[in-house]
Design a protein around this motif. Sequence first.
Motif, PDB file in Angstrom:
ATOM      1  N   SER A  94      52.210  25.696  57.326  1.00  0.00           N
ATOM      2  CA  SER A  94      51.919  25.503  55.900  1.00  0.00           C
ATOM      3  C   SER A  94      50.441  25.656  55.575  1.00  0.00           C
ATOM      4  N   MET A  95      49.629  26.005  56.568  1.00  0.00           N
ATOM      5  CA  MET A  95      48.192  26.166  56.325  1.00  0.00           C
ATOM      6  C   MET A  95      47.944  27.555  55.756  1.00  0.00           C
ATOM      7  N   ARG A  96      48.011  27.627  54.461  1.00  0.00           N
ATOM      8  CA  ARG A  96      47.847  28.892  53.753  1.00  0.00           C
ATOM      9  C   ARG A  96      46.995  28.694  52.511  1.00  0.00           C
ATOM     10  N   SER A  97      46.423  29.778  52.072  1.00  0.00           N
ATOM     11  CA  SER A  97      45.706  29.791  50.806  1.00  0.00           C
ATOM     12  C   SER A  97      45.877  31.183  50.212  1.00  0.00           C
ATOM     13  N   VAL A  98      45.028  31.530  49.270  1.00  0.00           N
ATOM     14  CA  VAL A  98      45.134  32.835  48.633  1.00  0.00           C
ATOM     15  C   VAL A  98      43.737  33.320  48.274  1.00  0.00           C
ATOM     16  N   VAL A  99      43.528  34.619  48.412  1.00  0.00           N
ATOM     17  CA  VAL A  99      42.288  35.229  47.941  1.00  0.00           C
ATOM     18  C   VAL A  99      42.613  35.991  46.661  1.00  0.00           C
ATOM     19  N   VAL A 100      41.862  35.686  45.624  1.00  0.00           N
ATOM     20  CA  VAL A 100      42.072  36.293  44.310  1.00  0.00           C
ATOM     21  C   VAL A 100      40.958  37.307  44.077  1.00  0.00           C
ATOM     22  N   VAL A 101      41.314  38.578  44.070  1.00  0.00           N
ATOM     23  CA  VAL A 101      40.342  39.640  43.810  1.00  0.00           C
ATOM     24  C   VAL A 101      40.394  39.963  42.321  1.00  0.00           C
ATOM     25  N   GLU A 102      39.248  39.837  41.667  1.00  0.00           N
ATOM     26  CA  GLU A 102      39.183  40.005  40.222  1.00  0.00           C
ATOM     27  C   GLU A 102      38.153  41.068  39.856  1.00  0.00           C
ATOM     28  N   GLU A 103      38.306  41.609  38.674  1.00  0.00           N
ATOM     29  CA  GLU A 103      37.271  42.493  38.153  1.00  0.00           C
ATOM     30  C   GLU A 103      35.967  41.707  38.032  1.00  0.00           C
ATOM     31  N   PRO A 104      34.819  42.366  38.225  1.00  0.00           N
ATOM     32  CA  PRO A 104      33.545  41.631  38.215  1.00  0.00           C
ATOM     33  C   PRO A 104      33.333  40.766  36.979  1.00  0.00           C
ATOM     34  N   GLU A 105      33.724  41.261  35.808  1.00  0.00           N
ATOM     35  CA  GLU A 105      33.523  40.475  34.591  1.00  0.00           C
ATOM     36  C   GLU A 105      34.375  39.206  34.604  1.00  0.00           C
ATOM     37  N   ILE A 106      35.616  39.346  35.071  1.00  0.00           N
ATOM     38  CA  ILE A 106      36.506  38.180  35.126  1.00  0.00           C
ATOM     39  C   ILE A 106      36.001  37.179  36.160  1.00  0.00           C
ATOM     40  N   PHE A 107      35.509  37.690  37.294  1.00  0.00           N
ATOM     41  CA  PHE A 107      34.974  36.786  38.310  1.00  0.00           C
ATOM     42  C   PHE A 107      33.740  36.047  37.793  1.00  0.00           C
ATOM     43  N   ASP A 108      32.846  36.758  37.111  1.00  0.00           N
ATOM     44  CA  ASP A 108      31.652  36.107  36.566  1.00  0.00           C
ATOM     45  C   ASP A 108      32.030  35.004  35.583  1.00  0.00           C
ATOM     46  N   GLU A 109      33.073  35.242  34.798  1.00  0.00           N
ATOM     47  CA  GLU A 109      33.534  34.223  33.855  1.00  0.00           C
ATOM     48  C   GLU A 109      34.108  33.024  34.603  1.00  0.00           C
ATOM     49  N   TRP A 110      34.881  33.282  35.666  1.00  0.00           N
ATOM     50  CA  TRP A 110      35.422  32.183  36.477  1.00  0.00           C
ATOM     51  C   TRP A 110      34.290  31.381  37.104  1.00  0.00           C
ATOM     52  N   LEU A 111      33.270  32.087  37.590  1.00  0.00           N
ATOM     53  CA  LEU A 111      32.135  31.420  38.214  1.00  0.00           C
ATOM     54  C   LEU A 111      31.398  30.553  37.191  1.00  0.00           C
ATOM     55  N   ARG A 112      31.180  31.094  35.995  1.00  0.00           N
ATOM     56  CA  ARG A 112      30.468  30.346  34.957  1.00  0.00           C
ATOM     57  C   ARG A 112      31.270  29.133  34.500  1.00  0.00           C
ATOM     58  N   ARG A 113      32.580  29.311  34.365  1.00  0.00           N
ATOM     59  CA  ARG A 113      33.430  28.235  33.854  1.00  0.00           C
ATOM     60  C   ARG A 113      33.553  27.075  34.841  1.00  0.00           C
ATOM     61  N   ASN A 114      33.502  27.378  36.139  1.00  0.00           N
ATOM     62  CA  ASN A 114      33.716  26.339  37.145  1.00  0.00           C
ATOM     63  C   ASN A 114      32.439  25.862  37.819  1.00  0.00           C
ATOM     64  N   SER A 115      31.304  26.438  37.442  1.00  0.00           N
ATOM     65  CA  SER A 115      30.049  26.066  38.090  1.00  0.00           C
ATOM     66  C   SER A 115      29.676  24.621  37.780  1.00  0.00           C
ATOM     67  N   ASN A 116      29.164  23.941  38.804  1.00  0.00           N
ATOM     68  CA  ASN A 116      28.705  22.561  38.636  1.00  0.00           C
ATOM     69  C   ASN A 116      27.184  22.465  38.551  1.00  0.00           C
ATOM     70  N   LEU A 117      26.530  23.613  38.453  1.00  0.00           N
ATOM     71  CA  LEU A 117      25.083  23.585  38.290  1.00  0.00           C
ATOM     72  C   LEU A 117      24.736  23.160  36.870  1.00  0.00           C
ATOM     73  N   PRO A 118      23.632  22.447  36.698  1.00  0.00           N
ATOM     74  CA  PRO A 118      23.241  22.046  35.335  1.00  0.00           C
ATOM     75  C   PRO A 118      22.908  23.266  34.488  1.00  0.00           C
ATOM     76  N   THR A 119      23.389  23.268  33.269  1.00  0.00           N
ATOM     77  CA  THR A 119      23.124  24.387  32.366  1.00  0.00           C
ATOM     78  C   THR A 119      21.706  24.311  31.840  1.00  0.00           C
ATOM     79  N   LYS A 120      21.131  25.500  31.644  1.00  0.00           N
ATOM     80  CA  LYS A 120      19.770  25.550  31.123  1.00  0.00           C
ATOM     81  C   LYS A 120      19.765  25.218  29.637  1.00  0.00           C
ATOM     82  N   ALA A 121      18.742  24.477  29.230  1.00  0.00           N
ATOM     83  CA  ALA A 121      18.632  24.087  27.825  1.00  0.00           C
ATOM     84  C   ALA A 121      18.292  25.295  26.968  1.00  0.00           C
TER      85      ALA A 121
END
Length: 280
Positions: free
Chosen positions: A253-280
């Motif tokens: 049962s040790m499985r996961s998944v790799v999601v290959v996305e278009e660069p724009e979609i990946f950048d949006e996923w990265l921005r939406r889930n990032s835990n870095l503090p946003t710049k003022a």
Amino acid sequence: MASLLVSIPAAIVTLVLGMVLVLGGLWTGQNIKLLPVGASLNAPVYDELFRVLFSIGTILFIGVVGLLLFSLVRFRRRPGDLGDGLAMEGNLPLEVFWTAVPAVVIFFVGLYSYDIYDRMGGMMPLNQQGHHTMPTIVTNKRIWGGIGSGSVEAIVPAAAQAPLPVEVTAMQFAFLFHYPRAEIISGELHVPAGRQVDLKLEAKDVIHAFWVPEFRLKQDVIPGQPTLLSFTPMMPGRYPIVCAELCGPYHGSMRSVVVVEEPEIFDEWLRRNSNLPTKA
């Protein structure tokens, strides 16, 4: 018709059968459909080696089995035959043949495997951290030994775009993916299509293995021994990640998944889930 076949010299019959066997093996290897879809830039190099080895294996298997079946029929004991077989000792041409052919095959496979390993970057110098500098693979017209597909990949320096670093932690019984540049921890590996990904893999307990069949990637993950693995996904989609090393009662049962996305979609996923503090 039978008399005509009998009159044909055995050497010519053997030559024709050998040519048919070789051509049939080459055709089988080039048209085999056993592998899953190749979704990474790394995949064609592995697939080419697989096709060549499958061709050679097919030729040897059919040749050996065919010779055994022919011998069973041609030299079987006839009814009423109670005598011993012919006393034959030594056959220099046959001995040269069965020594030379395996030697040539092994020599060819060794050189060809080395060529593939070199094109994958295995012979590139180590960098300052003691790891191989992972190359990018691009299409180049190249046929090795007359067997390549004609669209074979060659090793060139990495592209200008910086690779995406991801830290992979394997544990009983899950994979965790950490994106250090965005402080994201995910149970799925999200990557952009067309960009090199550098994985740093480490196990927390026992030996695991990181396997993505569609990427032709399979790497052991050993406790206390960080391992670098690079690849470039090319085809958007979802592909399974499987632990290919027995690691405990719930290994299956040790499985996961790799999601290959278009660069724009990946950048949006990265921005939406990032835990870095946003710049003022």
